[in-house]
Design a protein around this motif. Structure first.
Motif, PDB file in Angstrom:
ATOM      1  N   ALA A 153       0.833  -1.198   0.000  1.00  0.00           N
ATOM      2  CA  ALA A 153       0.000   0.000   0.000  1.00  0.00           C
ATOM      3  C   ALA A 153       0.867   1.248   0.000  1.00  0.00           C
ATOM      4  O   ALA A 153       0.560   2.228  -0.669  1.00  0.00           O
ATOM      5  N   ALA A 154       1.965   1.219   0.745  1.00  0.00           N
ATOM      6  CA  ALA A 154       2.871   2.365   0.758  1.00  0.00           C
ATOM      7  C   ALA A 154       3.549   2.526  -0.597  1.00  0.00           C
ATOM      8  O   ALA A 154       3.791   3.644  -1.056  1.00  0.00           O
ATOM      9  N   ALA A 155       3.850   1.434  -1.260  1.00  0.00           N
ATOM     10  CA  ALA A 155       4.490   1.511  -2.572  1.00  0.00           C
ATOM     11  C   ALA A 155       3.521   2.010  -3.630  1.00  0.00           C
ATOM     12  O   ALA A 155       3.931   2.653  -4.598  1.00  0.00           O
ATOM     13  N   GLU A 156       2.220   1.740  -3.462  1.00  0.00           N
ATOM     14  CA  GLU A 156       1.235   2.178  -4.435  1.00  0.00           C
ATOM     15  C   GLU A 156       1.003   3.679  -4.390  1.00  0.00           C
ATOM     16  O   GLU A 156       0.564   4.263  -5.375  1.00  0.00           O
ATOM     17  N   LEU A 157       1.243   4.308  -3.255  1.00  0.00           N
ATOM     18  CA  LEU A 157       1.073   5.748  -3.163  1.00  0.00           C
ATOM     19  C   LEU A 157       2.078   6.436  -4.078  1.00  0.00           C
ATOM     20  O   LEU A 157       3.248   6.092  -4.102  1.00  0.00           O
ATOM     21  N   HIS A 158       1.602   7.395  -4.813  1.00  0.00           N
ATOM     22  CA  HIS A 158       2.491   8.078  -5.742  1.00  0.00           C
ATOM     23  C   HIS A 158       3.359   9.088  -4.999  1.00  0.00           C
ATOM     24  O   HIS A 158       2.961   9.610  -3.962  1.00  0.00           O
ATOM     25  N   ASP A 159       4.507   9.348  -5.538  1.00  0.00           N
ATOM     26  CA  ASP A 159       5.404  10.335  -4.945  1.00  0.00           C
ATOM     27  C   ASP A 159       4.848  11.729  -5.178  1.00  0.00           C
ATOM     28  O   ASP A 159       4.225  11.998  -6.196  1.00  0.00           O
ATOM     29  N   THR A 160       5.092  12.594  -4.213  1.00  0.00           N
ATOM     30  CA  THR A 160       4.710  13.986  -4.379  1.00  0.00           C
ATOM     31  C   THR A 160       5.973  14.803  -4.557  1.00  0.00           C
ATOM     32  O   THR A 160       7.069  14.381  -4.198  1.00  0.00           O
ATOM     33  N   PHE A 161       5.818  15.969  -5.115  1.00  0.00           N
ATOM     34  CA  PHE A 161       6.938  16.857  -5.369  1.00  0.00           C
ATOM     35  C   PHE A 161       6.762  18.112  -4.535  1.00  0.00           C
ATOM     36  O   PHE A 161       5.648  18.547  -4.270  1.00  0.00           O
ATOM     37  N   ILE A 162       7.879  18.678  -4.141  1.00  0.00           N
ATOM     38  CA  ILE A 162       7.875  19.855  -3.286  1.00  0.00           C
ATOM     39  C   ILE A 162       8.361  21.056  -4.094  1.00  0.00           C
ATOM     40  O   ILE A 162       9.418  21.019  -4.719  1.00  0.00           O
ATOM     41  N   PHE A 163       7.559  22.128  -4.057  1.00  0.00           N
ATOM     42  CA  PHE A 163       7.908  23.378  -4.719  1.00  0.00           C
ATOM     43  C   PHE A 163       8.187  24.398  -3.623  1.00  0.00           C
ATOM     44  O   PHE A 163       7.288  24.785  -2.877  1.00  0.00           O
ATOM     45  N   ASN A 164       9.449  24.815  -3.479  1.00  0.00           N
ATOM     46  CA  ASN A 164       9.840  25.737  -2.419  1.00  0.00           C
ATOM     47  C   ASN A 164       9.591  27.175  -2.848  1.00  0.00           C
ATOM     48  O   ASN A 164       9.984  27.593  -3.929  1.00  0.00           O
ATOM     49  N   LEU A 165       8.952  27.924  -1.963  1.00  0.00           N
ATOM     50  CA  LEU A 165       8.740  29.357  -2.181  1.00  0.00           C
ATOM     51  C   LEU A 165       9.848  30.118  -1.466  1.00  0.00           C
ATOM     52  O   LEU A 165      10.407  29.634  -0.480  1.00  0.00           O
ATOM     53  N   PRO A 166      10.157  31.319  -1.942  1.00  0.00           N
ATOM     54  CA  PRO A 166      11.182  32.105  -1.241  1.00  0.00           C
ATOM     55  C   PRO A 166      10.674  32.524   0.147  1.00  0.00           C
ATOM     56  O   PRO A 166       9.461  32.664   0.351  1.00  0.00           O
ATOM     57  N   PRO A 167      11.575  32.724   1.094  1.00  0.00           N
ATOM     58  CA  PRO A 167      11.145  33.168   2.439  1.00  0.00           C
ATOM     59  C   PRO A 167      10.423  34.508   2.350  1.00  0.00           C
ATOM     60  O   PRO A 167      10.760  35.365   1.532  1.00  0.00           O
ATOM     61  N   MET A 168       9.410  34.674   3.192  1.00  0.00           N
ATOM     62  CA  MET A 168       8.635  35.914   3.219  1.00  0.00           C
ATOM     63  C   MET A 168       8.694  36.516   4.614  1.00  0.00           C
ATOM     64  O   MET A 168       8.660  35.786   5.608  1.00  0.00           O
ATOM     65  N   MET A 169       8.744  37.838   4.671  1.00  0.00           N
ATOM     66  CA  MET A 169       8.678  38.551   5.930  1.00  0.00           C
ATOM     67  C   MET A 169       7.549  39.570   5.807  1.00  0.00           C
ATOM     68  O   MET A 169       7.521  40.351   4.851  1.00  0.00           O
ATOM     69  N   VAL A 170       6.614  39.544   6.759  1.00  0.00           N
ATOM     70  CA  VAL A 170       5.404  40.346   6.672  1.00  0.00           C
ATOM     71  C   VAL A 170       5.204  41.097   7.979  1.00  0.00           C
ATOM     72  O   VAL A 170       5.334  40.521   9.059  1.00  0.00           O
ATOM     73  N   ASN A 171       4.868  42.393   7.884  1.00  0.00           N
ATOM     74  CA  ASN A 171       4.446  43.145   9.061  1.00  0.00           C
ATOM     75  C   ASN A 171       3.016  42.752   9.370  1.00  0.00           C
ATOM     76  O   ASN A 171       2.162  42.749   8.485  1.00  0.00           O
ATOM     77  N   LEU A 172       2.749  42.427  10.624  1.00  0.00           N
ATOM     78  CA  LEU A 172       1.407  42.042  11.034  1.00  0.00           C
ATOM     79  C   LEU A 172       0.637  43.272  11.476  1.00  0.00           C
ATOM     80  O   LEU A 172       1.212  44.258  11.943  1.00  0.00           O
ATOM     81  N   SER A 173      -0.669  43.219  11.348  1.00  0.00           N
ATOM     82  CA  SER A 173      -1.536  44.295  11.792  1.00  0.00           C
ATOM     83  C   SER A 173      -1.489  44.347  13.316  1.00  0.00           C
ATOM     84  O   SER A 173      -1.479  43.315  13.985  1.00  0.00           O
ATOM     85  N   SER A 174      -1.454  45.551  13.871  1.00  0.00           N
ATOM     86  CA  SER A 174      -1.375  45.661  15.327  1.00  0.00           C
ATOM     87  C   SER A 174      -2.435  46.622  15.834  1.00  0.00           C
ATOM     88  O   SER A 174      -2.781  47.603  15.178  1.00  0.00           O
ATOM     89  N   GLU A 175      -2.952  46.324  17.034  1.00  0.00           N
ATOM     90  CA  GLU A 175      -4.019  47.136  17.620  1.00  0.00           C
ATOM     91  C   GLU A 175      -3.456  48.323  18.397  1.00  0.00           C
ATOM     92  O   GLU A 175      -3.916  49.439  18.268  1.00  0.00           O
ATOM     93  N   GLU A 176      -2.460  48.078  19.221  1.00  0.00           N
ATOM     94  CA  GLU A 176      -1.950  49.100  20.139  1.00  0.00           C
ATOM     95  C   GLU A 176      -0.764  49.865  19.584  1.00  0.00           C
ATOM     96  O   GLU A 176      -0.146  50.640  20.282  1.00  0.00           O
ATOM     97  N   GLY A 177      -0.378  49.624  18.387  1.00  0.00           N
ATOM     98  CA  GLY A 177       0.793  50.280  17.836  1.00  0.00           C
ATOM     99  C   GLY A 177       2.065  49.480  18.049  1.00  0.00           C
ATOM    100  O   GLY A 177       3.142  49.926  17.667  1.00  0.00           O
ATOM    101  N   ASN A 178       1.973  48.317  18.683  1.00  0.00           N
ATOM    102  CA  ASN A 178       3.141  47.455  18.843  1.00  0.00           C
ATOM    103  C   ASN A 178       3.519  46.889  17.490  1.00  0.00           C
ATOM    104  O   ASN A 178       2.670  46.392  16.758  1.00  0.00           O
ATOM    105  N   GLN A 179       4.788  46.961  17.163  1.00  0.00           N
ATOM    106  CA  GLN A 179       5.270  46.432  15.898  1.00  0.00           C
ATOM    107  C   GLN A 179       5.419  44.919  16.001  1.00  0.00           C
ATOM    108  O   GLN A 179       6.064  44.422  16.908  1.00  0.00           O
ATOM    109  N   ALA A 180       4.796  44.176  15.082  1.00  0.00           N
ATOM    110  CA  ALA A 180       4.915  42.724  15.063  1.00  0.00           C
ATOM    111  C   ALA A 180       5.169  42.301  13.626  1.00  0.00           C
ATOM    112  O   ALA A 180       4.660  42.903  12.688  1.00  0.00           O
TER     113      ALA A 180
END
Length: 166
Positions: free
Chosen positions: A60-87
């Motif tokens: 059963a494990a052999a019957e499962l097909h292989d999957t492929f991995i597509f890597n995305l570049p790292p992302m850095m995002v400013n999060l929304s903040s309520e009190e003005g704290n930078q996150a």
């Protein structure tokens, strides 16, 4: 009056004995039901393995097909903040696809995928990402957005390689 006092002491003792039997009987029934359920659960899961043998799991494990991995570049995002704290959040994601053809379908639409991710993640608050439920919701939403961005191609799942929230 002594006869009445004796009658009063005997009456509660007689009423208490049937209650005790009812409680003990109910406890025995609950234990029997729990034991029967446990036996049924264990025998049904063990019966499949015995009927098919250990070789079935390997095929059963052999019957499962292989999957492929597509890597995305790292992302850095400013999060929304309520009190003005930078996150901010630093995120490295990989996409699991069914075959190599899907990887070639994603490549020209990569800018749309990253844009969809960035727009969604900038609206997140730090509190939205707390706990395993928050990360699961993020994963499901990113999967939905990537599949919309690359339609008719399809991504099986979104894999987090790195998540840092500060």
């Amino acid at each position: 009056m002594t006869a009445e006092a004796e009658a009063d002491t005997e009456a509660p003792a007689k009423k208490g004995i049937p209650k005790l039997f009812i409680i003990i009987g109910a406890a025995v029934v609950v234990l029997l039901l729990a034991g029967g359920g446990l036996f049924f659960f264990l025998s049904s899961s063990g019966g499949e393995a015995d009927a098919h043998g250990d070789g079935h799991a390997a095929t059963a494990a052999a019957e499962l097909h292989d999957t492929f991995i597509f890597n995305l570049p790292p992302m850095m995002v400013n999060l929304s903040s309520e009190e003005g704290n930078q996150a901010f959040m630093k995120l490295t994601i990989a996409l699991e696809v069914a075959d190599e053809h899907m990887m070639t379908e994603i490549q020209p639409r990569l800018a749309k995928v990253i844009d969809a991710f960035q727009v969604y993640m900038r609206e997140l608050r730090k509190s939205d990402l707390e706990g395993s439920a928050g990360i699961y919701r993020l994963k499901e939403e990113l999967l939905r957005r990537v599949n919309l961005a690359i339609y008719p191609a399809h991504v099986e799942s979104v894999l987090f390689k790195e998540i840092l929230v500060q």
